[in-house]
Design a protein around this motif. Structure first.
Motif, PDB file in Angstrom:
ATOM      1  N   MET A   1      38.020  24.738  51.568  1.00 29.80           N
ATOM      2  CA  MET A   1      38.205  24.755  50.123  1.00 29.80           C
ATOM      3  C   MET A   1      36.957  25.324  49.446  1.00 29.80           C
ATOM      4  SD  MET A   1      39.422  21.635  47.610  1.00 29.80           S
ATOM      5  CE  MET A   1      38.147  20.509  48.136  1.00 29.80           C
ATOM      6  N   ARG A   2      37.181  26.166  48.462  1.00 29.83           N
ATOM      7  CA  ARG A   2      36.079  26.766  47.709  1.00 29.83           C
ATOM      8  C   ARG A   2      35.847  25.949  46.440  1.00 29.83           C
ATOM      9  NH1 ARG A   2      39.104  32.390  47.554  1.00 29.83           N
ATOM     10  NH2 ARG A   2      40.671  30.807  47.057  1.00 29.83           N
ATOM     11  N   ILE A   3      34.626  25.455  46.304  1.00 27.93           N
ATOM     12  CA  ILE A   3      34.284  24.541  45.206  1.00 27.93           C
ATOM     13  C   ILE A   3      33.141  25.130  44.392  1.00 27.93           C
ATOM     14  CG2 ILE A   3      33.523  22.221  44.595  1.00 27.93           C
ATOM     15  CD1 ILE A   3      34.627  21.265  47.301  1.00 27.93           C
ATOM     16  N   LEU A   4      33.315  25.120  43.077  1.00 21.93           N
ATOM     17  CA  LEU A   4      32.251  25.525  42.160  1.00 21.93           C
ATOM     18  C   LEU A   4      31.697  24.285  41.477  1.00 21.93           C
ATOM     19  CD1 LEU A   4      30.601  27.634  40.529  1.00 21.93           C
ATOM     20  CD2 LEU A   4      32.514  27.685  38.899  1.00 21.93           C
ATOM     21  N   ALA A   5      30.394  24.063  41.613  1.00 19.33           N
ATOM     22  CA  ALA A   5      29.721  22.951  40.941  1.00 19.33           C
ATOM     23  C   ALA A   5      28.868  23.523  39.817  1.00 19.33           C
ATOM     24  CB  ALA A   5      28.870  22.170  41.927  1.00 19.33           C
ATOM     25  N   ALA A   6      29.309  23.317  38.581  1.00 21.79           N
ATOM     26  CA  ALA A   6      28.623  23.879  37.412  1.00 21.79           C
ATOM     27  C   ALA A   6      28.351  22.748  36.427  1.00 21.79           C
ATOM     28  CB  ALA A   6      29.471  24.976  36.768  1.00 21.79           C
ATOM     29  N   PHE A   7      27.166  22.168  36.523  1.00 17.46           N
ATOM     30  CA  PHE A   7      26.811  20.999  35.719  1.00 17.46           C
ATOM     31  C   PHE A   7      25.705  21.314  34.725  1.00 17.46           C
ATOM     32  CE2 PHE A   7      28.799  19.060  39.378  1.00 17.46           C
ATOM     33  CZ  PHE A   7      29.463  17.948  38.863  1.00 17.46           C
ATOM     34  N   VAL A  26      26.512  16.317  48.644  1.00 29.28           N
ATOM     35  CA  VAL A  26      27.641  15.402  48.839  1.00 29.28           C
ATOM     36  C   VAL A  26      28.811  16.128  49.495  1.00 29.28           C
ATOM     37  CG1 VAL A  26      29.403  14.039  47.637  1.00 29.28           C
ATOM     38  CG2 VAL A  26      27.001  13.851  46.961  1.00 29.28           C
ATOM     39  N   ILE A  27      29.119  17.312  48.994  1.00 30.04           N
ATOM     40  CA  ILE A  27      30.246  18.081  49.539  1.00 30.04           C
ATOM     41  C   ILE A  27      29.979  18.474  50.986  1.00 30.04           C
ATOM     42  CG2 ILE A  27      31.586  20.207  49.301  1.00 30.04           C
ATOM     43  CD1 ILE A  27      30.863  20.017  46.245  1.00 30.04           C
ATOM     44  N   SER A  28      28.767  18.898  51.276  1.00 30.05           N
ATOM     45  CA  SER A  28      28.411  19.315  52.640  1.00 30.05           C
ATOM     46  C   SER A  28      28.482  18.148  53.619  1.00 30.05           C
ATOM     47  CB  SER A  28      27.007  19.921  52.652  1.00 30.05           C
ATOM     48  OG  SER A  28      26.950  21.072  51.827  1.00 30.05           O
ATOM     49  N   SER A  29      28.136  16.957  53.140  1.00 32.36           N
ATOM     50  CA  SER A  29      28.189  15.776  54.018  1.00 32.36           C
ATOM     51  C   SER A  29      29.620  15.374  54.332  1.00 32.36           C
ATOM     52  CB  SER A  29      27.450  14.602  53.366  1.00 32.36           C
ATOM     53  OG  SER A  29      28.178  14.109  52.243  1.00 32.36           O
ATOM     54  N   ARG A  30      30.526  15.763  53.456  1.00 32.45           N
ATOM     55  CA  ARG A  30      31.934  15.391  53.621  1.00 32.45           C
ATOM     56  C   ARG A  30      32.644  16.297  54.607  1.00 32.45           C
ATOM     57  NH1 ARG A  30      37.348  16.069  50.579  1.00 32.45           N
ATOM     58  NH2 ARG A  30      36.707  18.242  50.465  1.00 32.45           N
ATOM     59  N   SER A  31      32.379  17.592  54.507  1.00 30.05           N
ATOM     60  CA  SER A  31      33.083  18.553  55.358  1.00 30.05           C
ATOM     61  C   SER A  31      32.285  19.840  55.476  1.00 30.05           C
ATOM     62  CB  SER A  31      34.469  18.860  54.776  1.00 30.05           C
ATOM     63  OG  SER A  31      35.068  19.932  55.460  1.00 30.05           O
ATOM     64  N   HIS A  35      33.310  25.486  51.108  1.00 29.90           N
ATOM     65  CA  HIS A  35      32.303  26.445  50.636  1.00 29.90           C
ATOM     66  C   HIS A  35      31.919  26.066  49.218  1.00 29.90           C
ATOM     67  CE1 HIS A  35      30.156  30.161  49.837  1.00 29.90           C
ATOM     68  NE2 HIS A  35      30.853  30.260  48.725  1.00 29.90           N
ATOM     69  N   VAL A  36      30.627  25.858  48.986  1.00 29.53           N
ATOM     70  CA  VAL A  36      30.161  25.379  47.686  1.00 29.53           C
ATOM     71  C   VAL A  36      29.285  26.430  47.012  1.00 29.53           C
ATOM     72  CG1 VAL A  36      29.052  23.499  46.426  1.00 29.53           C
ATOM     73  CG2 VAL A  36      30.050  23.078  48.692  1.00 29.53           C
ATOM     74  N   GLN A  37      29.581  26.722  45.767  1.00 30.16           N
ATOM     75  CA  GLN A  37      28.712  27.557  44.940  1.00 30.16           C
ATOM     76  C   GLN A  37      28.214  26.712  43.775  1.00 30.16           C
ATOM     77  OE1 GLN A  37      30.469  31.151  43.424  1.00 30.16           O
ATOM     78  NE2 GLN A  37      28.597  31.822  42.392  1.00 30.16           N
ATOM     79  N   THR A  38      26.907  26.702  43.568  1.00 32.09           N
ATOM     80  CA  THR A  38      26.338  25.926  42.463  1.00 32.09           C
ATOM     81  C   THR A  38      25.924  26.851  41.333  1.00 32.09           C
ATOM     82  OG1 THR A  38      24.103  25.980  43.392  1.00 32.09           O
ATOM     83  CG2 THR A  38      25.512  24.121  44.009  1.00 32.09           C
ATOM     84  N   MET A  39      26.080  26.358  40.113  1.00 34.97           N
ATOM     85  CA  MET A  39      25.742  27.139  38.936  1.00 34.97           C
ATOM     86  C   MET A  39      25.270  26.198  37.826  1.00 34.97           C
ATOM     87  SD  MET A  39      27.944  30.285  37.401  1.00 34.97           S
ATOM     88  CE  MET A  39      27.956  31.046  39.004  1.00 34.97           C
ATOM     89  N   PRO A  40      23.960  25.921  37.761  1.00 35.51           N
ATOM     90  CA  PRO A  40      23.447  25.043  36.704  1.00 35.51           C
ATOM     91  C   PRO A  40      23.714  25.639  35.326  1.00 35.51           C
ATOM     92  CG  PRO A  40      21.795  25.426  38.424  1.00 35.51           C
ATOM     93  CD  PRO A  40      22.899  26.405  38.653  1.00 35.51           C
ATOM     94  N   VAL A 298      34.628  31.166  38.809  1.00 33.00           N
ATOM     95  CA  VAL A 298      35.749  30.260  38.544  1.00 33.00           C
ATOM     96  C   VAL A 298      37.026  30.792  39.188  1.00 33.00           C
ATOM     97  CG1 VAL A 298      37.279  29.409  36.712  1.00 33.00           C
ATOM     98  CG2 VAL A 298      34.792  29.269  36.427  1.00 33.00           C
ATOM     99  N   LYS A 299      37.286  32.067  39.021  1.00 33.02           N
ATOM    100  CA  LYS A 299      38.499  32.667  39.573  1.00 33.02           C
ATOM    101  C   LYS A 299      38.565  32.523  41.093  1.00 33.02           C
ATOM    102  CE  LYS A 299      39.431  36.822  38.021  1.00 33.02           C
ATOM    103  NZ  LYS A 299      39.188  38.199  37.478  1.00 33.02           N
ATOM    104  N   GLU A 300      37.425  32.599  41.745  1.00 29.57           N
ATOM    105  CA  GLU A 300      37.386  32.562  43.207  1.00 29.57           C
ATOM    106  C   GLU A 300      37.414  31.146  43.782  1.00 29.57           C
ATOM    107  OE1 GLU A 300      33.909  34.742  44.213  1.00 29.57           O
ATOM    108  OE2 GLU A 300      34.816  36.719  43.819  1.00 29.57           O
ATOM    109  N   SER A 301      37.349  30.122  42.933  1.00 29.22           N
ATOM    110  CA  SER A 301      37.241  28.743  43.405  1.00 29.22           C
ATOM    111  C   SER A 301      38.590  28.021  43.367  1.00 29.22           C
ATOM    112  CB  SER A 301      36.232  27.974  42.539  1.00 29.22           C
ATOM    113  OG  SER A 301      34.949  28.567  42.615  1.00 29.22           O
ATOM    114  N   ASP A 302      38.726  27.025  44.248  1.00 27.25           N
ATOM    115  CA  ASP A 302      39.925  26.191  44.273  1.00 27.25           C
ATOM    116  C   ASP A 302      39.756  24.931  43.428  1.00 27.25           C
ATOM    117  OD1 ASP A 302      41.278  27.826  46.296  1.00 27.25           O
ATOM    118  OD2 ASP A 302      39.725  27.063  47.647  1.00 27.25           O
TER     119      ASP A 302
END
Length: 391
Positions: A1-7, A26-31, A35-40, A298-302
């Protein structure tokens, strides 16, 4: 799953970069399959200069200036080459010509978070140091200044900044007021603009549309959070009314400048600067979105993860996490918003508009604010792991 974390930041506990990093851990520890992309995110406050400058491989330069209570402080401004800015982004910020772009964070020198509770008093705070930072840009062949104005401690309409940029505020004894703040305004009898410095165009990143004056203006909307006593709001409003008119006369500009959208943000600094310089407001979220190509991410994330320290009705008016929700909903994405605390009415309104969202609080309402702030990383991580179990 592709996840975007934008906080965005959780004020007093976690920076935007820190909370995005926590989410990734947290996401990496789970599975290992996610695939995680971060965007502060930034509202133009804490992290504005750091995030924008680093993203374009810019450089940082130290400057000494006065904080909002007049103390010397070392801060950094970012310098970016316009050659590293995409053409559509250049068009968005209306870059007048090739050259360097300065990135200045108002909160770094006049930030509310830098003041102790007993120091927070908008009668005494000044944007003097902001003007010093703006003036310093002439050392770097700057063709444009990007100014982020979130998180400010001031309510002086940029009078302090104008003072350090050459405007003379003269009192009844024909003496200059060296560090003007609203407390000193009643002593000012003359304003001279003859020695005003020259600045390149200024683009103010802002997602607040409030006008300068009135019940929705700088004083009534934001004064209390900066330490203004409730029983002095009208007194401050009257001082703002008189000084704003005096400034308009001094610069020979119409009073309608007070009605610009955004002129009430950050204590009205955009009002003062717009009278003296080529100044305009740009959407802070749109700037960040284009700077980091957020819509494509955003478009590329699930799944979209976003949030901030507190989600309330003010969040629904242009703040970054809400705009992320709006953008993600346009693409039918699942969204989880995590905030330290949430306002039920804001959640209700948000879910009516965007039914594909989960809004959760990771704070513990049985504990004090200080303990919640201290344990925010723990509480955030536990709640995020719980929410991810549904995916």
């Amino acid at each position: 799953m592709r996840i975007l974390a934008a906080f965005d930041k959780c004020k007093g506990s976690l920076s935007a970069r820190e909370i995005c990093s926590l989410a990734k851990d947290v996401i990496s520890s789970r599975s290992s399959l996610d695939h995680v992309q971060t965007m502060p995110l930034t509202d133009g406050g804490e992290g504005f200069a750091d995030l924008l400058t680093n993203a374009k491989d810019g450089s940082f330069h130290s400057v000494f200036a006065k904080d909002s209570r007049g103390r010397e402080k070392e801060v950094k401004i970012g310098i970016i080459s316009s050659a590293d800015i995409d053409p559509d982004l250049q068009e968005f910020i209306n870059l007048p010509c090739p050259g360097n772009i300065a990135v200045i964070e108002m909160s770094s020198i006049a930030g509310l978070a830098d003041l102790m509770e007993e120091e927070r008093n908008p009668w005494l705070t000044s944007t003097f140091g902001v003007g010093q930072l703006l003036k310093h840009c002439d050392k770097y062949e700057v063709s444009l200044i990007l100014l982020g104005i979130g998180g400010s401690s001031t309510n002086d309409m940029g009078v302090g900044a104008l003072s350090s940029l050459g405007v003379k505020f003269i009192d009844g004894d024909d003496l200059p007021v060296s560090f003007p703040s609203p407390e000193t305004w009643s002593n000012i009898k003359e304003i001279s603009t003859n020695s005003l410095s020259t600045l390149p165009p200024i683009r103010i990143a802002c997602d607040v549309s409030n006008q300068l004056l009135g019940k929705g203006g700088a004083t009534y909307q934001f004064g209390l959070q900066k330490g203004l006593c409730p029983d002095r709001k009208q007194e401050m409003e009257e001082e703002m009314l008189q000084m704003s008119a005096s400034l308009a006369r001094a610069f020979q500009k119409p009073l309608s400048f007070r009605e610009q959208e955004g002129s009430g943000a950050a204590g009205g600094i955009g009002y003062g600067l717009s009278l003296a310089f080529d100044t305009s407001f740009v959407s802070g979220f749109s700037l960040i979105s284009k700077w980091f190509n957020l819509e494509e991410a955003v478009k590329e994330s699930d799944l979209i993860l976003t949030g901030e320290g507190r989600f309330d009705r003010t969040s629904l008016y242009g703040k970054g996490p809400f705009e992320i929700i709006r953008m993600a909903s346009n693409y039918g994405k699942n969204i989880i918003l995590l905030a330290g605390s949430v306002e039920s009415e804001a959640v209700k309104e948000c879910k009516i508009k965007f039914p594909n969202i989960e809004v959760v609080s990771f704070g513990n309402d049985q504990l004090s604010l200080n303990e919640n702030l201290a344990r925010a990383p723990e509480f955030f991580s536990n709640e995020l792991l719980k929410q991810l179990s549904n995916y």
